[in-house]
Design an enzyme around this catalytic site. Sequence first.
Site, PDB file in Angstrom:
ATOM      1  CG  ASN A 100       9.026   2.368   0.936  1.00 49.06           C
ATOM      2  OD1 ASN A 100       9.889   2.731   1.729  1.00 49.06           O
ATOM      3  ND2 ASN A 100       7.738   2.612   1.119  1.00 49.06           N
ATOM      4  NE  ARG A 156       1.773   6.177  -1.482  1.00 48.61           N
ATOM      5  CZ  ARG A 156       2.774   7.041  -1.435  1.00 48.61           C
ATOM      6  NH1 ARG A 156       3.167   7.656  -2.564  1.00 48.61           N
ATOM      7  NH2 ARG A 156       3.385   7.322  -0.303  1.00 48.61           N
ATOM      8  N   PRO A 195       0.789  -1.232   0.000  1.00 49.70           N
ATOM      9  CG  PRO A 195      -0.001  -0.970   2.180  1.00 49.70           C
ATOM     10  CD  PRO A 195       0.692  -1.952   1.272  1.00 49.70           C
ATOM     11  CG  ASP A 196       4.073   4.085   1.788  1.00 50.80           C
ATOM     12  OD1 ASP A 196       3.766   4.934   0.919  1.00 50.80           O
ATOM     13  OD2 ASP A 196       4.860   4.320   2.712  1.00 50.80           O
ATOM     14  CG  LEU A 197       5.416   0.233  -5.042  1.00 51.57           C
ATOM     15  CD1 LEU A 197       6.449  -0.658  -4.374  1.00 51.57           C
ATOM     16  CD2 LEU A 197       4.765  -0.497  -6.205  1.00 51.57           C
TER      17      LEU A 197
END
Length: 249
Positions: free
Chosen positions: A180, A213, A174-176
Amino acid sequence: MVSFDATEALAPYREGRGYGAIVFDRERLRQADASLFSPQSWGDRARPVDKGGRGGAWFVDAPFGRSVLRQYLRGGMAARVSRDRYLWKGAGRTRSFAEFRLMRELIKRKLPVPRPLAACYLREGLGYRAALLMERLENVRSLADHAQLAGRGAPWEATGQLIARFHRAGLDHPDLNAHNILFDAGGHGWLIDFDRGVLRIPATRWRERNLKRLHRSLLKLRGNRSGEDVDKDYERLHRAYELAWGRGY
Protein backbone atom coordinates in the site's frame (compact mmCIF):
# COMPACT_ATOMS: atom_id res chain seq x y z
CA MET A 1 -13.16 15.08 11.06
CA VAL A 2 -14.01 15.07 7.36
CA SER A 3 -15.23 18.45 6.13
CA PHE A 4 -18.22 19.18 3.88
CA ASP A 5 -17.48 18.94 0.16
CA ALA A 6 -19.73 20.85 -2.25
CA THR A 7 -18.41 18.91 -5.27
CA GLU A 8 -19.79 15.64 -3.91
CA ALA A 9 -23.01 14.37 -5.52
CA LEU A 10 -25.35 11.61 -4.41
CA ALA A 11 -27.55 9.34 -6.54
CA PRO A 12 -29.92 6.66 -5.17
CA TYR A 13 -30.48 3.42 -7.09
CA ARG A 14 -32.22 0.05 -6.84
CA GLU A 15 -31.04 -3.38 -7.93
CA GLY A 16 -33.22 -6.45 -7.51
CA ARG A 17 -34.51 -6.50 -3.95
CA GLY A 18 -31.80 -4.17 -2.74
CA TYR A 19 -31.52 -0.43 -2.64
CA GLY A 20 -28.47 1.74 -2.36
CA ALA A 21 -26.73 4.95 -3.28
CA ILE A 22 -23.74 6.24 -5.19
CA VAL A 23 -21.59 9.16 -4.10
CA PHE A 24 -19.40 10.65 -6.80
CA ASP A 25 -17.12 13.52 -7.76
CA ARG A 26 -19.23 15.67 -10.04
CA GLU A 27 -16.17 17.52 -11.30
CA ARG A 28 -15.04 14.26 -12.92
CA LEU A 29 -18.32 12.45 -13.60
CA ARG A 30 -21.44 14.07 -15.00
CA GLN A 31 -23.59 11.21 -13.73
CA ALA A 32 -23.16 7.82 -12.08
CA ASP A 33 -25.02 4.52 -12.09
CA ALA A 34 -24.47 0.97 -10.86
CA SER A 35 -22.73 -0.13 -14.07
CA LEU A 36 -19.64 1.82 -12.98
CA PHE A 37 -19.01 -0.80 -10.30
CA SER A 38 -19.53 -3.93 -12.39
CA PRO A 39 -16.40 -5.29 -14.12
CA GLN A 40 -18.67 -7.17 -16.52
CA SER A 41 -20.17 -3.91 -17.76
CA TRP A 42 -16.69 -2.69 -18.73
CA GLY A 43 -16.00 -5.80 -20.82
CA ASP A 44 -12.43 -5.97 -22.13
CA ARG A 45 -11.73 -2.50 -20.73
CA ALA A 46 -11.44 -4.08 -17.26
CA ARG A 47 -8.69 -6.50 -16.24
CA PRO A 48 -7.95 -7.95 -12.80
CA VAL A 49 -5.30 -6.51 -10.52
CA ASP A 50 -3.11 -9.46 -9.62
CA LYS A 51 -0.88 -8.16 -6.81
CA GLY A 52 -1.66 -7.56 -3.15
CA GLY A 53 -5.01 -7.50 -1.41
CA ARG A 54 -7.74 -10.16 -1.45
CA GLY A 55 -8.74 -9.89 -5.09
CA GLY A 56 -11.86 -8.06 -6.19
CA ALA A 57 -9.95 -5.23 -7.94
CA TRP A 58 -9.70 -4.31 -11.62
CA PHE A 59 -7.85 -1.81 -13.77
CA VAL A 60 -10.46 0.01 -15.88
CA ASP A 61 -9.89 2.05 -19.03
CA ALA A 62 -12.79 4.47 -18.60
CA PRO A 63 -13.84 7.49 -20.73
CA PHE A 64 -13.01 9.73 -17.77
CA GLY A 65 -9.52 8.28 -17.36
CA ARG A 66 -7.67 5.13 -16.34
CA SER A 67 -9.11 3.95 -13.06
CA VAL A 68 -9.13 1.21 -10.44
CA LEU A 69 -12.35 -0.50 -9.37
CA ARG A 70 -12.30 -2.24 -6.01
CA GLN A 71 -15.08 -4.31 -4.52
CA TYR A 72 -14.96 -4.67 -0.74
CA LEU A 73 -14.21 -8.24 0.31
CA ARG A 74 -13.81 -9.72 3.75
CA GLY A 75 -10.81 -11.71 4.89
CA GLY A 76 -9.98 -14.11 7.69
CA MET A 77 -12.70 -15.85 9.70
CA ALA A 78 -15.33 -13.29 8.65
CA ALA A 79 -15.04 -14.45 5.03
CA ARG A 80 -16.41 -17.86 6.07
CA VAL A 81 -19.69 -16.18 6.95
CA SER A 82 -19.84 -13.90 3.92
CA ARG A 83 -17.20 -12.93 1.39
CA ASP A 84 -18.67 -9.58 0.39
CA ARG A 85 -21.45 -8.58 2.82
CA TYR A 86 -21.05 -6.23 5.77
CA LEU A 87 -23.41 -5.42 8.63
CA TRP A 88 -25.55 -2.37 7.89
CA LYS A 89 -24.90 0.51 10.34
CA GLY A 90 -26.11 3.42 8.24
CA ALA A 91 -25.14 4.95 4.90
CA GLY A 92 -22.49 7.24 6.35
CA ARG A 93 -20.75 4.28 7.98
CA THR A 94 -20.50 2.10 4.90
CA ARG A 95 -16.90 1.16 4.10
CA SER A 96 -17.09 2.68 0.63
CA PHE A 97 -18.58 6.07 1.55
CA ALA A 98 -16.20 6.44 4.50
CA GLU A 99 -13.13 5.70 2.38
CA PHE A 100 -14.30 7.94 -0.47
CA ARG A 101 -14.74 10.89 1.89
CA LEU A 102 -11.52 10.23 3.76
CA MET A 103 -9.52 10.21 0.52
CA ARG A 104 -11.10 13.49 -0.57
CA GLU A 105 -10.20 15.03 2.77
CA LEU A 106 -6.59 13.85 2.45
CA ILE A 107 -6.40 15.46 -0.99
CA LYS A 108 -7.67 18.73 0.51
CA ARG A 109 -4.78 18.47 2.97
CA LYS A 110 -2.33 18.18 0.04
CA LEU A 111 -1.43 14.57 0.75
CA PRO A 112 -0.47 12.18 -2.09
CA VAL A 113 -3.38 9.78 -2.55
CA PRO A 114 -5.31 8.63 -5.63
CA ARG A 115 -8.35 10.75 -6.42
CA PRO A 116 -11.59 8.90 -5.57
CA LEU A 117 -14.19 9.11 -8.34
CA ALA A 118 -17.25 7.27 -7.03
CA ALA A 119 -18.37 4.87 -4.31
CA CYS A 120 -21.51 2.81 -3.86
CA TYR A 121 -23.35 0.55 -1.48
CA LEU A 122 -26.26 -1.83 -2.08
CA ARG A 123 -28.27 -2.78 0.98
CA GLU A 124 -30.28 -5.99 1.28
CA GLY A 125 -31.81 -6.64 4.69
CA LEU A 126 -29.25 -6.31 7.48
CA GLY A 127 -26.26 -6.39 5.16
CA TYR A 128 -24.74 -4.48 2.29
CA ARG A 129 -22.14 -4.81 -0.45
CA ALA A 130 -19.88 -1.95 -1.53
CA ALA A 131 -17.37 -0.80 -4.14
CA LEU A 132 -15.06 2.13 -4.83
CA LEU A 133 -13.79 3.61 -8.11
CA MET A 134 -10.66 5.77 -8.07
CA GLU A 135 -8.06 7.15 -10.42
CA ARG A 136 -5.15 4.88 -11.31
CA LEU A 137 -1.62 5.93 -10.42
CA GLU A 138 0.56 5.39 -13.47
CA ASN A 139 4.10 4.00 -13.60
CA VAL A 140 4.38 3.23 -9.91
CA ARG A 141 5.85 0.30 -8.04
CA SER A 142 5.04 -0.85 -4.51
CA LEU A 143 7.51 -0.84 -1.64
CA ALA A 144 7.11 -4.63 -1.63
CA ASP A 145 8.40 -4.77 -5.21
CA HIS A 146 11.22 -2.32 -4.48
CA ALA A 147 12.31 -4.40 -1.49
CA GLN A 148 12.37 -7.60 -3.56
CA LEU A 149 14.26 -6.04 -6.46
CA ALA A 150 16.57 -3.55 -4.77
CA GLY A 151 16.84 -4.68 -1.15
CA ARG A 152 18.97 -2.08 0.61
CA GLY A 153 18.53 0.22 -2.40
CA ALA A 154 14.75 0.47 -1.90
CA PRO A 155 13.39 3.90 -0.84
CA TRP A 156 13.49 3.23 2.90
CA GLU A 157 14.16 6.79 4.03
CA ALA A 158 11.58 8.21 1.62
CA THR A 159 9.03 5.74 2.99
CA GLY A 160 9.65 6.86 6.56
CA GLN A 161 9.29 10.51 5.57
CA LEU A 162 6.09 9.78 3.64
CA ILE A 163 4.46 7.99 6.56
CA ALA A 164 5.45 10.77 8.95
CA ARG A 165 3.75 13.27 6.68
CA PHE A 166 0.47 11.35 6.80
CA HIS A 167 0.74 10.79 10.53
CA ARG A 168 1.33 14.49 11.10
CA ALA A 169 -2.01 15.09 9.35
CA GLY A 170 -3.62 12.59 11.74
CA LEU A 171 -4.14 9.61 9.42
CA ASP A 172 -4.38 6.28 11.23
CA HIS A 173 -3.90 3.69 8.45
CA PRO A 174 -4.90 0.29 9.90
CA ASP A 175 -3.52 -1.70 6.95
CA LEU A 176 -0.19 0.01 6.37
CA ASN A 177 1.66 -2.71 4.50
CA ALA A 178 4.33 -2.82 1.81
CA HIS A 179 1.76 -3.24 -0.98
CA ASN A 180 0.00 0.00 0.00
CA ILE A 181 3.04 2.28 -0.37
CA LEU A 182 3.86 3.24 -3.96
CA PHE A 183 6.71 5.14 -5.62
CA ASP A 184 7.27 6.35 -9.16
CA ALA A 185 10.63 6.49 -10.95
CA GLY A 186 11.19 10.03 -9.69
CA GLY A 187 10.90 8.95 -6.06
CA HIS A 188 7.48 10.48 -5.45
CA GLY A 189 5.46 8.40 -3.01
CA TRP A 190 1.77 7.68 -2.38
CA LEU A 191 -0.30 5.76 0.12
CA ILE A 192 -3.32 3.73 -0.98
CA ASP A 193 -6.10 1.55 0.50
CA PHE A 194 -7.71 3.63 3.24
CA ASP A 195 -10.46 1.17 4.16
CA ARG A 196 -11.19 1.63 7.89
CA GLY A 197 -8.76 4.54 7.99
CA VAL A 198 -9.58 7.46 10.25
CA LEU A 199 -8.29 10.92 11.09
CA ARG A 200 -7.20 11.24 14.72
CA ILE A 201 -5.26 13.53 16.98
CA PRO A 202 -1.65 12.35 16.47
CA ALA A 203 -0.64 9.98 19.28
CA THR A 204 2.30 7.64 19.80
CA ARG A 205 0.22 4.50 20.34
CA TRP A 206 -1.60 4.36 17.01
CA ARG A 207 1.41 5.67 15.07
CA GLU A 208 3.58 2.86 16.39
CA ARG A 209 0.80 0.36 15.67
CA ASN A 210 0.83 1.44 12.00
CA LEU A 211 4.61 1.11 11.83
CA LYS A 212 4.62 -2.33 13.46
CA ARG A 213 2.03 -3.47 10.92
CA LEU A 214 4.37 -2.34 8.13
CA HIS A 215 7.34 -4.10 9.73
CA ARG A 216 5.41 -7.37 9.92
CA SER A 217 4.44 -7.12 6.25
CA LEU A 218 8.06 -6.52 5.23
CA LEU A 219 9.12 -9.64 7.11
CA LYS A 220 6.30 -11.65 5.57
CA LEU A 221 7.20 -10.50 2.05
CA ARG A 222 10.97 -10.78 2.41
CA GLY A 223 11.36 -13.68 -0.06
CA ASN A 224 14.97 -14.92 -0.02
CA ARG A 225 16.20 -12.05 2.15
CA SER A 226 17.05 -12.74 5.78
CA GLY A 227 14.98 -11.35 8.62
CA GLU A 228 18.11 -9.56 9.84
CA ASP A 229 18.47 -7.70 6.54
CA VAL A 230 14.81 -6.68 6.64
CA ASP A 231 15.20 -5.44 10.22
CA LYS A 232 18.18 -3.29 9.20
CA ASP A 233 16.20 -1.76 6.34
CA TYR A 234 13.26 -1.11 8.63
CA GLU A 235 15.56 0.66 11.09
CA ARG A 236 16.58 3.04 8.30
CA LEU A 237 12.91 3.67 7.58
CA HIS A 238 12.12 4.22 11.25
CA ARG A 239 15.02 6.63 11.79
CA ALA A 240 13.90 8.70 8.80
CA TYR A 241 10.36 8.64 10.16
CA GLU A 242 11.46 9.91 13.58
CA LEU A 243 13.57 12.68 12.04
CA ALA A 244 10.70 13.82 9.82
CA TRP A 245 8.25 13.62 12.71
CA GLY A 246 10.54 15.69 14.91
CA ARG A 247 10.79 18.37 12.23
CA GLY A 248 7.02 18.56 11.92
CA TYR A 249 6.52 17.08 8.45
